[in-house]
Design an enzyme around this catalytic site. Structure first.
Site, short mmCIF file in Angstrom:
data_model
loop_
_atom_site.label_atom_id
_atom_site.label_comp_id
_atom_site.label_asym_id
_atom_site.label_seq_id
_atom_site.Cartn_x
_atom_site.Cartn_y
_atom_site.Cartn_z
CD GLU A 50 -2.02 7.90 -0.96
OE1 GLU A 50 -2.00 7.28 -2.03
OE2 GLU A 50 -1.44 8.99 -0.81
N GLY A 104 0.85 -1.18 0.00
CA GLY A 104 0.00 0.00 0.00
C GLY A 104 0.89 1.23 0.00
CE1 TYR A 105 3.66 3.15 -3.84
CE2 TYR A 105 1.84 1.63 -4.10
CZ TYR A 105 3.11 2.03 -4.42
OH TYR A 105 3.87 1.29 -5.29
CG LEU A 106 2.48 4.94 4.58
CD1 LEU A 106 3.80 4.91 5.33
CD2 LEU A 106 1.31 4.93 5.55
#
Length: 155
Positions: free
Chosen positions: A82, A28-30
């Site tokens: 996100e 996932g992406y912060l």
């Protein structure tokens, strides 16, 4: 800390019989801004935190920093990422002096298969296996950080 790679679509599944390793990756992406991406990845029993900068004009080079973290830390960070998760199997295939990493995506990106080869310079040559298709180096829609926002199923 500069990563140089080229990215291609994959035409057939022939790479699977050539793979010497396969690993399930969940990430996932912060932060998935076009100028920087902060990724959290689970790989087997390990976690990784990676920061990538904006791509060069050619799309082949960009800053990359990665730090191994615990599986527990990665799982906790994935909870605050996100919206959207990348789920894929990465196959590694040796072709002469290079290793191709082929990602077969699942979930909202099911059906997408992309190969990357890391290079020492932008001008370095390499042998292209028969299963390698159209080059998509520098096409941002194929960046994992963009696939969470506009998944392959929506194309």
């Amino acid at each position: 800390m500069i990563e140089i790679e080229r990215k291609f679509l994959v035409k057939t599944e022939a790479f699977k019989t050539e793979a010497y390793k396969q690993t399930r990756l969940v990430q996932g992406y912060l932060n998935s801004h076009k100028d920087r991406a902060v990724r959290v990845r689970l790989k087997d029993d390990s976690g990784f935190l990676t920061i990538k900068g904006a791509s060069s004009y050619s799309g082949m080079s960009r800053f990359e920093w990665e730090k191994e973290i615990s599986k527990h830390e990665a799982e906790a960070l994935l909870n605050i990422c996100e919206p959207g998760i990348i789920d894929k199997i990465r196959y590694e295939v040796k072709v002469k002096n290079h290793t191709f990493e082929i990602d077969e995506f699942f979930g909202n990106n099911q059906g997408l298969v992309v190969a990357e080869v890391e290079l020492k310079s932008e001008s370095e040559s390499f042998e292209k296996p028969l299963w390698l298709g159209k080059e998509v180096t520098g096409d941002a829609k194929y960046y994992n950080s963009q696939l969470i926002k506009n998944p392959f199923k929506n194309w």
